[in-house]
Design a protein around this motif. Structure first.
Motif, mmCIF file in Angstrom:
data_model
loop_
_atom_site.group_PDB
_atom_site.id
_atom_site.type_symbol
_atom_site.label_atom_id
_atom_site.label_comp_id
_atom_site.label_asym_id
_atom_site.label_seq_id
_atom_site.Cartn_x
_atom_site.Cartn_y
_atom_site.Cartn_z
ATOM 1 N N GLN A 1 62.108 47.888 46.756
ATOM 2 C CA GLN A 1 62.870 48.505 45.681
ATOM 3 C C GLN A 1 61.978 49.385 44.808
ATOM 4 O OE1 GLN A 1 65.173 45.753 43.393
ATOM 5 N NE2 GLN A 1 65.867 47.322 41.958
ATOM 6 N N VAL A 2 60.750 48.957 44.554
ATOM 7 C CA VAL A 2 59.825 49.742 43.753
ATOM 8 C C VAL A 2 58.429 49.639 44.368
ATOM 9 C CG1 VAL A 2 59.414 47.819 42.169
ATOM 10 C CG2 VAL A 2 58.919 50.164 41.437
ATOM 11 N N GLN A 3 57.725 50.759 44.385
ATOM 12 C CA GLN A 3 56.349 50.806 44.838
ATOM 13 C C GLN A 3 55.450 51.230 43.689
ATOM 14 O OE1 GLN A 3 57.404 53.261 48.539
ATOM 15 N NE2 GLN A 3 55.640 52.050 49.216
ATOM 16 N N LEU A 4 54.280 50.609 43.598
ATOM 17 C CA LEU A 4 53.340 50.870 42.523
ATOM 18 C C LEU A 4 52.010 51.325 43.107
ATOM 19 C CD1 LEU A 4 54.001 47.588 40.492
ATOM 20 C CD2 LEU A 4 55.041 49.825 40.105
ATOM 21 N N VAL A 5 51.430 52.364 42.517
ATOM 22 C CA VAL A 5 50.160 52.899 42.982
ATOM 23 C C VAL A 5 49.220 53.067 41.803
ATOM 24 C CG1 VAL A 5 48.985 54.766 44.175
ATOM 25 C CG2 VAL A 5 51.284 54.095 44.882
ATOM 26 N N GLU A 6 48.098 52.341 41.825
ATOM 27 C CA GLU A 6 47.107 52.418 40.761
ATOM 28 C C GLU A 6 46.078 53.509 41.046
ATOM 29 O OE1 GLU A 6 47.854 47.894 41.450
ATOM 30 O OE2 GLU A 6 47.588 49.693 42.678
ATOM 31 N N SER A 7 45.474 54.016 39.986
ATOM 32 C CA SER A 7 44.376 54.960 40.111
ATOM 33 C C SER A 7 43.518 54.892 38.852
ATOM 34 C CB SER A 7 44.884 56.384 40.330
ATOM 35 O OG SER A 7 45.635 56.834 39.213
ATOM 36 N N GLY A 8 42.350 55.520 38.904
ATOM 37 C CA GLY A 8 41.491 55.608 37.737
ATOM 38 C C GLY A 8 40.300 54.682 37.746
ATOM 39 N N GLY A 9 40.199 53.813 38.738
ATOM 40 C CA GLY A 9 39.051 52.935 38.825
ATOM 41 C C GLY A 9 37.800 53.692 39.219
ATOM 42 N N GLY A 10 36.660 53.022 39.100
ATOM 43 C CA GLY A 10 35.401 53.644 39.451
ATOM 44 C C GLY A 10 34.230 52.901 38.868
ATOM 45 N N LEU A 11 33.090 53.579 38.851
ATOM 46 C CA LEU A 11 31.848 53.017 38.327
ATOM 47 C C LEU A 11 31.656 53.434 36.879
ATOM 48 C CD1 LEU A 11 29.525 53.886 41.332
ATOM 49 C CD2 LEU A 11 30.590 51.673 40.866
ATOM 50 N N VAL A 12 31.250 52.493 36.055
ATOM 51 C CA VAL A 12 31.011 52.777 34.646
ATOM 52 C C VAL A 12 29.903 51.859 34.137
ATOM 53 C CG1 VAL A 12 32.780 51.150 33.864
ATOM 54 C CG2 VAL A 12 32.126 53.071 32.391
ATOM 55 N N GLN A 13 29.101 52.349 33.203
ATOM 56 C CA GLN A 13 28.059 51.529 32.607
ATOM 57 C C GLN A 13 28.649 50.575 31.581
ATOM 58 O OE1 GLN A 13 24.613 53.601 31.102
ATOM 59 N NE2 GLN A 13 24.694 55.142 32.719
ATOM 60 N N ALA A 14 27.978 49.459 31.377
ATOM 61 C CA ALA A 14 28.392 48.531 30.338
ATOM 62 C C ALA A 14 28.500 49.260 29.004
ATOM 63 C CB ALA A 14 27.402 47.376 30.232
ATOM 64 N N GLY A 15 29.580 48.978 28.286
ATOM 65 C CA GLY A 15 29.841 49.653 27.031
ATOM 66 C C GLY A 15 30.671 50.912 27.165
ATOM 67 N N GLY A 16 30.907 51.340 28.387
ATOM 68 C CA GLY A 16 31.682 52.540 28.632
ATOM 69 C C GLY A 16 33.166 52.288 28.652
ATOM 70 N N SER A 17 33.920 53.345 28.924
ATOM 71 C CA SER A 17 35.376 53.291 28.908
ATOM 72 C C SER A 17 35.958 53.817 30.207
ATOM 73 C CB SER A 17 35.928 54.126 27.747
ATOM 74 O OG SER A 17 35.493 53.636 26.498
ATOM 75 N N LEU A 18 37.163 53.366 30.492
ATOM 76 C CA LEU A 18 37.869 53.780 31.691
ATOM 77 C C LEU A 18 39.365 53.678 31.410
ATOM 78 C CD1 LEU A 18 36.567 54.642 34.395
ATOM 79 C CD2 LEU A 18 37.017 52.334 35.240
ATOM 80 N N ARG A 19 40.132 54.599 31.969
ATOM 81 C CA ARG A 19 41.583 54.571 31.823
ATOM 82 C C ARG A 19 42.239 54.453 33.186
ATOM 83 N NH1 ARG A 19 45.896 59.290 30.309
ATOM 84 N NH2 ARG A 19 47.316 58.061 28.984
ATOM 85 N N LEU A 20 42.992 53.382 33.385
ATOM 86 C CA LEU A 20 43.713 53.163 34.620
ATOM 87 C C LEU A 20 45.155 53.627 34.481
ATOM 88 C CD1 LEU A 20 42.505 49.550 35.513
ATOM 89 C CD2 LEU A 20 41.384 51.743 35.987
ATOM 90 N N PRO A 88 30.013 43.824 32.193
ATOM 91 C CA PRO A 88 29.810 43.618 33.633
ATOM 92 C C PRO A 88 30.711 42.540 34.233
ATOM 93 C CG PRO A 88 27.704 43.883 32.549
ATOM 94 C CD PRO A 88 28.738 43.802 31.457
ATOM 95 N N GLU A 89 30.981 41.489 33.487
ATOM 96 C CA GLU A 89 31.825 40.419 33.990
ATOM 97 C C GLU A 89 33.285 40.832 34.164
ATOM 98 O OE1 GLU A 89 29.939 40.369 31.223
ATOM 99 O OE2 GLU A 89 30.865 39.203 29.615
ATOM 100 N N GLU A 90 33.632 42.027 33.714
ATOM 101 C CA GLU A 90 34.982 42.539 33.891
ATOM 102 C C GLU A 90 35.119 43.402 35.147
ATOM 103 O OE1 GLU A 90 36.708 42.546 29.390
ATOM 104 O OE2 GLU A 90 35.237 44.120 29.852
ATOM 105 N N SER A 91 34.075 43.457 35.950
ATOM 106 C CA SER A 91 34.173 44.103 37.252
ATOM 107 C C SER A 91 35.170 43.339 38.107
ATOM 108 C CB SER A 91 32.809 44.122 37.939
ATOM 109 O OG SER A 91 31.884 44.918 37.233
ATOM 110 N N ALA A 92 36.119 44.051 38.684
ATOM 111 C CA ALA A 92 37.177 43.410 39.456
ATOM 112 C C ALA A 92 38.069 44.477 40.058
ATOM 113 C CB ALA A 92 38.009 42.483 38.564
ATOM 114 N N VAL A 93 38.961 44.045 40.932
ATOM 115 C CA VAL A 93 40.063 44.887 41.346
ATOM 116 C C VAL A 93 41.183 44.693 40.335
ATOM 117 C CG1 VAL A 93 41.774 45.390 43.129
ATOM 118 C CG2 VAL A 93 39.438 44.764 43.775
ATOM 119 N N TYR A 94 41.678 45.781 39.790
ATOM 120 C CA TYR A 94 42.734 45.735 38.789
ATOM 121 C C TYR A 94 44.061 46.112 39.432
ATOM 122 C CZ TYR A 94 39.492 45.048 34.944
ATOM 123 O OH TYR A 94 38.558 44.521 34.078
ATOM 124 N N TYR A 95 45.084 45.299 39.174
ATOM 125 C CA TYR A 95 46.400 45.477 39.754
ATOM 126 C C TYR A 95 47.444 45.689 38.668
ATOM 127 C CZ TYR A 95 44.330 43.174 43.860
ATOM 128 O OH TYR A 95 43.543 42.831 44.929
#
Length: 123
Positions: A1-20, A88-95
Motif C-alpha cells: 500500500q505504501v513504499q518508503l525510501v530513505e536518503s541522506g545518510g553518510g559519513l560525518v565526524q563526531a559533533g557534526g550534523s546530518l539530515r535524513l 559515534p555511538e549513534e552510528s547505525a542504519v536509520y529506518y
C-alpha cells in the motif's frame, strides 16, 4: 500500500550534523503517523523519533532530545530527521516507518518500513 525510501545518510565526524529524508509513495501519506528508528550491528532496532499525522506532535527518545528534530511535509510526502551534535555511538542504519493508527515508540506501532540509510559517525 505504501513504499518508503530513505536518503541522506553518510559519513560525518563526531559533533557534526546530518539530515535524513524519507519519501513515501501513494496518495494517503497524511493519514499516517511517521517514525524514525535505528539499528546498530548486534543490537535491536530502537526508537528515535515520531511525528503525528499533521505534524503537530512529536516524541523523541531521551538520548536525542535537544539534538534531533523530526518534521514532515505532507505536500511532498516526505518526513525528515535533522540530527545535530552526532555521537559515534549513534552510528547505525536509520529506518523510517509509517503507522496508520498510532503514534508510538514501539516498532509494533508501525506497519510499513523503508530499507534504511547508513549513518557512520567517526570519532
Amino acid at each position: 500500500q505504501v513504499q518508503l525510501v530513505e536518503s541522506g545518510g553518510g559519513l560525518v565526524q563526531a559533533g557534526g550534523s546530518l539530515r535524513l529524508s524519507c519519501v513515501a509513495s501513494g496518495r494517503t501519506f497524511s493519514t499516517y503517523a511517521m517514525g524514525w528508528f535505528r539499528q546498530a550491528p548486534g543490537k535491536e532496532r530502537e526508537f528515535v523519533a515520531a511525528i503525528s499525522k499533521g505534524g503537530g506532535s512529536t516524541v523523541y527518545t531521551d538520548s536525542v532530545k535537544g539534538r534531533f528534530t523530526i518534521s514532515r511535509d505532507n505536500a511532498k510526502n516526505t518526513v525528515y530527521l535533522q540530527m545535530s551534535s552526532l555521537k559515534p555511538e549513534e552510528s547505525a542504519v536509520y529506518y523510517c516507518a509509517a503507522g496508520r493508527y498510532s503514534l508510538g515508540t514501539s516498532r509494533y506501532d508501525y506497519d510499513y518500513w523503508g530499507q534504511g540509510t547508513q549513518v557512520a559517525v567517526s570519532s
